[in-house]
Design an enzyme around this catalytic site. Structure first.
Site, PDB file in Angstrom:
ATOM      1  N   ASP A 139       0.739  -1.102  -0.182  1.00 25.28           N
ATOM      2  CA  ASP A 139      -0.155  -0.249   0.045  1.00 25.28           C
ATOM      3  C   ASP A 139       0.342   1.381   0.128  1.00 25.28           C
ATOM      4  O   ASP A 139       1.376   1.670   0.924  1.00 25.28           O
ATOM      5  CB  ASP A 139      -1.092  -0.003   1.272  1.00 25.28           C
ATOM      6  CG  ASP A 139      -1.855   0.974   1.158  1.00 25.28           C
ATOM      7  OD1 ASP A 139      -2.614   1.457  -0.187  1.00 25.28           O
ATOM      8  OD2 ASP A 139      -2.477   1.706   2.149  1.00 25.28           O
TER       9      ASP A 139
ATOM     10  N   ASP B 291      -1.274   5.512  -6.503  1.00 25.25           N
ATOM     11  CA  ASP B 291      -1.835   5.160  -5.577  1.00 25.25           C
ATOM     12  C   ASP B 291      -2.353   3.568  -5.455  1.00 25.25           C
ATOM     13  O   ASP B 291      -3.153   3.653  -5.931  1.00 25.25           O
ATOM     14  CB  ASP B 291      -3.794   5.529  -4.548  1.00 25.25           C
ATOM     15  CG  ASP B 291      -3.738   4.517  -3.029  1.00 25.25           C
ATOM     16  OD1 ASP B 291      -3.403   4.066  -2.354  1.00 25.25           O
ATOM     17  OD2 ASP B 291      -5.164   4.793  -3.408  1.00 25.25           O
TER      18      ASP B 291
END
Ligand SMILES: *[C@@H]1O[C@H](CO)[C@@H](O)[C@H](O)[C@H]1NC(C)=O
Ligand SMILES: *[C@@H]1O[C@H](CO)[C@@H](O)[C@H](O)[C@H]1NC(C)=O
Ligand SMILES: *[C@@H]1O[C@H](CO)[C@@H](O)[C@H](O)[C@H]1NC(C)=O
Length: 407
Positions: A98, A279
């Site tokens: 992440d 992201d």
């Protein structure tokens, strides 16, 4: 929702991580990682992405007013995952990769196995990720990314409670270190160096940065993604790397955020220069509502009720022009084929096999919010990206797959 186990299994596409060899180049070692789709019904994809986007805004509003920092990562429909060893000897855990959060932690699935390398710390840790969260204690541990890429004394969370992470053991947090501020107690103002930071601080890698490559895929037989710590892998990109400073606009400035603009075809401005973020935890490309409406009219698309995505006809697809993401003065071309959801995966998202859906969608707020674009992994699969802590910049380059027609 699909209650039966066999059906859930059919809907799950796991891109195998196991077989790929580790790439070693001088001191640079890369960690392979895999993509996993876990979509359980119509609208899942866009709902999960928007929930994450809302939390990226809201958590930082909270953070500013003094409550513990929180970022969103849970509820993702499509994830990148890596196998990471904790302890000495290591136990292997499956962690979400992440770039939109920065705490590394385990314990959601497989329990923590303390070994001689475990040093308990006095701090507790809590992070709220939208509808999910974890709380636990912080420990120093040995984190083994690959046999030669080992982080000593990495502060990680050991969850005693967690929600929203079924199927995972925790998170490998690769965002900027400041996202960890506010997650500890009592050391509320203390940041927790990330694995990227510690690899550099311990002299294991030559620079405090991380590079990510992947490629678009429609099948399970795909080559794995690659995380490279401390450098860039010239075999994974083509042409120059454009570097661009982290944006000053809040809240994008808290993430790997840069100013960018979007153009459709030769001259249709979709969004003038505005903050966006890179992201890996978002699947689609989300853009401010006003830009989304312009894109919808320019393409002639209609909103598809079953998937929540824009849908175009074959005739519209053959006329679909490239989108250009202008970042650091360079126009990165996002081709017509890149703009469509892989057709072989249409039925996984509640669509019909013969339809054509677009991966650009509405972030849910008008531009001017300080975070108007999320370049999710449908974008990142087409470009090579470098996340540079020391120089507070992001690098981006084309890859052999930028103009692939796999979709
Ligand atoms: C890790 O911390 C221990 C003390 O807890 C110290 O002896 C050791 O040198 C540290 N190792 C590294 C690589 O920083
Ligand atoms: C897929 O997601 C559902 C909830 O959305 C969860 O219950 C399940 O465990 C997940 N499966 C995997 C393998 O991630
Ligand atoms: C990429 O790697 C080369 C060789 O190590 C280095 O000279 C260059 O500065 C790197 N570029 C970026 C943007 O990190």
């Amino acid at each position: 929702m699909f209650p039966t186990a066999p059906l859930t299994a059919v809907l799950l596409l796991i891109v195998s991580v196991a077989a790929n060899p580790i790439v070693v180049r001088k001191t640079l070692v890369s960690l392979p990682f895999a993509r996993r789709l876990n979509i359980t019904g119509a609208h899942d994809l866009i709902q999960k992405d928007r929930t994450r986007a809302r939390n990226m805004f809201n958590s930082h509003k909270n953070k500013r007013s003094g409550t513990p920092g929180s970022v969103s990562v849970t509820n993702v429909a499509v994830v990148y995952e890596a196998s990471v060893g904790i302890g000495a000897p290591p136990t292997s855990y499956t962690l979400l990769v992440d770039t939109g959060s920065s705490n590394t932690w385990i314990g959601a699935g497989k329990p923590y196995v303390p070994t001689g390398s475990s040093v308990p710390l006095p701090d507790s840790v809590c992070v709220t990720y939208g509808s999910g969260s974890f709380c636990g204690m912080e420990v120093l541990e040995t984190v083994t990314l690959t046999p030669t890429l080992v982080v000593h004394n990495q502060s990680i969370g050991i969850a005693s409670t967690s929600t929203g992470f079924q199927g995972f053991d925790g998170i490998l947090g690769l965002g900027p270190v400041d996202l960890t501020i506010g997650t500890l107690s009592p050391d509320t103002n203390t940041p927790i160096p990330t694995v990227t930071d510690n690899l550099f601080l311990q002299g294991t890698t030559p620079a405090d940065l991380l590079s990510i490559s992947f490629q678009p895929t429609t099948t399970a037989s795909v080559k794995n993604g690659e995380l490279m710590f401390g450098g860039n892998d010239t075999t994974q990109f083509t042409g120059p790397i454009t570097t661009v400073p982290i944006t000053t606009a809040f809240p994008a400035s808290e993430f790997w955020g840069v100013d960018e603009s979007i153009r459709y075809g030769a001259s249709t401005i979709i969004l003038a220069s505005t903050p966006g973020i890179f992201d890996t935890g978002t699947t689609l490309i989300l853009i401010a509502t006003n830009g989304f409406n312009l894109y919808k009219s320019a393409t002639g698309a209609v909103l598809d009720a079953n998937t929540g995505l824009l849908r175009i006809t074959p005739a519209q697809f053959s006329n679909l022009k490239s989108l250009f993401f202008i970042i650091g003065g360079t126009a990165f071309e996002f081709t017509a084929n890149a703009q469509i959801w892989p057709r072989s995966l249409n039925t996984l998202i509640g669509g019909t096999a013969s339809s054509i859906y677009l991966v650009v969608n509405d972030i849910g707020t008008p531009s001017g919010q300080g975070l108007d674009i999320i370049n999710g992994f449908t974008f990142l699969e087409r470009f090579y990206t470098i996340y540079d802590t020391t120089n507070k910049q992001v690098g981006i380059a084309k890859t052999p797959f930028t103009t692939a027609t796999t979709n």
